[in-house]
Design a protein around this motif. Structure first.
Motif, PDB file in Angstrom:
ATOM      1  N   GLU A 175      -4.848   7.519  12.902  1.00  0.00           N
ATOM      2  CA  GLU A 175      -6.180   7.987  12.531  1.00  0.00           C
ATOM      3  C   GLU A 175      -7.229   7.267  13.357  1.00  0.00           C
ATOM      4  O   GLU A 175      -7.297   6.041  13.349  1.00  0.00           O
ATOM      5  CB  GLU A 175      -6.412   7.698  11.040  1.00  0.00           C
ATOM      6  N   TYR A 192     -11.404   8.850  11.339  1.00  0.00           N
ATOM      7  CA  TYR A 192     -11.089   9.807  10.262  1.00  0.00           C
ATOM      8  C   TYR A 192     -10.452  11.097  10.765  1.00  0.00           C
ATOM      9  O   TYR A 192     -10.453  12.106  10.086  1.00  0.00           O
ATOM     10  CB  TYR A 192     -12.336  10.177   9.451  1.00  0.00           C
ATOM     11  N   SER A 193      -9.922  11.100  11.967  1.00  0.00           N
ATOM     12  CA  SER A 193      -9.367  12.326  12.527  1.00  0.00           C
ATOM     13  C   SER A 193      -8.139  12.015  13.384  1.00  0.00           C
ATOM     14  O   SER A 193      -7.657  10.886  13.417  1.00  0.00           O
ATOM     15  CB  SER A 193     -10.435  13.046  13.351  1.00  0.00           C
ATOM     16  N   ARG A 231      -6.064  10.573   6.547  1.00  0.00           N
ATOM     17  CA  ARG A 231      -7.127  11.535   6.877  1.00  0.00           C
ATOM     18  C   ARG A 231      -6.790  12.323   8.139  1.00  0.00           C
ATOM     19  O   ARG A 231      -7.126  13.494   8.256  1.00  0.00           O
ATOM     20  CB  ARG A 231      -8.462  10.814   7.046  1.00  0.00           C
ATOM     21  N   SER A 232      -6.102  11.677   9.077  1.00  0.00           N
ATOM     22  CA  SER A 232      -5.695  12.400  10.286  1.00  0.00           C
ATOM     23  C   SER A 232      -4.713  13.508   9.929  1.00  0.00           C
ATOM     24  O   SER A 232      -4.716  14.573  10.546  1.00  0.00           O
ATOM     25  CB  SER A 232      -5.085  11.446  11.311  1.00  0.00           C
ATOM     26  N   TYR A 254      -4.716  15.309   7.248  1.00  0.00           N
ATOM     27  CA  TYR A 254      -5.455  16.464   6.722  1.00  0.00           C
ATOM     28  C   TYR A 254      -6.055  17.292   7.854  1.00  0.00           C
ATOM     29  O   TYR A 254      -6.041  18.521   7.806  1.00  0.00           O
ATOM     30  CB  TYR A 254      -6.537  16.021   5.740  1.00  0.00           C
ATOM     31  N   HIS A 255      -6.583  16.628   8.867  1.00  0.00           N
ATOM     32  CA  HIS A 255      -7.134  17.370  10.013  1.00  0.00           C
ATOM     33  C   HIS A 255      -6.036  18.094  10.778  1.00  0.00           C
ATOM     34  O   HIS A 255      -6.220  19.237  11.202  1.00  0.00           O
ATOM     35  CB  HIS A 255      -7.909  16.450  10.942  1.00  0.00           C
TER      36      HIS A 255
END
Length: 192
Positions: A85, A88-89, A126-127, A129-130
């Protein structure tokens, strides 16, 4: 008894660092796959890929290194992503690889995928989810359970100084991801 079909997994890491804990997850997955019937994993390095630039596409052809990467994606049955991550990505190298393989024709389409992550705080979640969101456009089918994130910095140690996974519980959880990916891939292939 008939032998279980061999599922070809392409493993892709979003980190270019050799001692990356995310790369360590993939090394561990490859090692674990040797004890799982019906699965083989090939690590595919994305570092040689040039940054996406459609000027590099000439007469409908891609640069040789891109075409070689696209062929590996096309010939695989499913994917295992290790996604660190950043902000946040997902990372730039991972996004670049995804974009090259999504150029017409999209060679990701209608295949299974799993994602694992190691990092601080939320463990890279969070990565994931992207990446799953990007997968919607790519027509990738991610397994939902089990989710796999590991806090690489919280005691007890999960990785050694070379980024190798040393935690037995994490290895067992990772094996569960591989089993689910294999089974989900077979289910998708039966439906075709």
């Amino acid at each position: 008894m008939s032998a279980q079909p061999l599922i070809k997994v392409v493993a892709i890491c979003g980190s270019l660092r050799k001692a990356s804990s995310n790369r360590g997850l993939l090394r561990s997955a490859i090692e674990l796959s040797e004890s799982i019937d019906g699965i083989t994993i090939e690590y595919v390095d994305v570092s040689p890929l040039p940054m996406l630039n459609t000027d590099l596409e000439v007469d409908g052809k891609y640069p040789a290194v891109v075409e070689e990467f696209r062929q590996k994606i096309l010939q695989s049955d499913c994917f295992l992503f290790a996604s660190p991550e950043y902000n946040y990505s997902i990372t730039a190298p991972l996004k670049n690889a995804i974009d090259w393989a999504s150029r017409p024709p999209n060679v990701w389409a209608d295949k299974a995928a799993a994602v694992v992550s190691a990092g601080g705080g939320f463990g890279g979640g969070r990565s994931q989810y992207h990446l799953r969101q990007i997968g919607v456009f790519l027509d990738l089918h991610f397994i939902n359970k089990p989710e796999f994130v590991v806090n690489a910095f919280q005691p007890p140690a999960k990785f050694d100084s070379d980024g190798n996974l040393i935690d037995p519980q994490s290895k067992e959880r990772l094996k569960g991801v591989l089993l689910c990916l294999r089974d989900f891939t077979l289910r998708l292939q039966k439906g075709k």
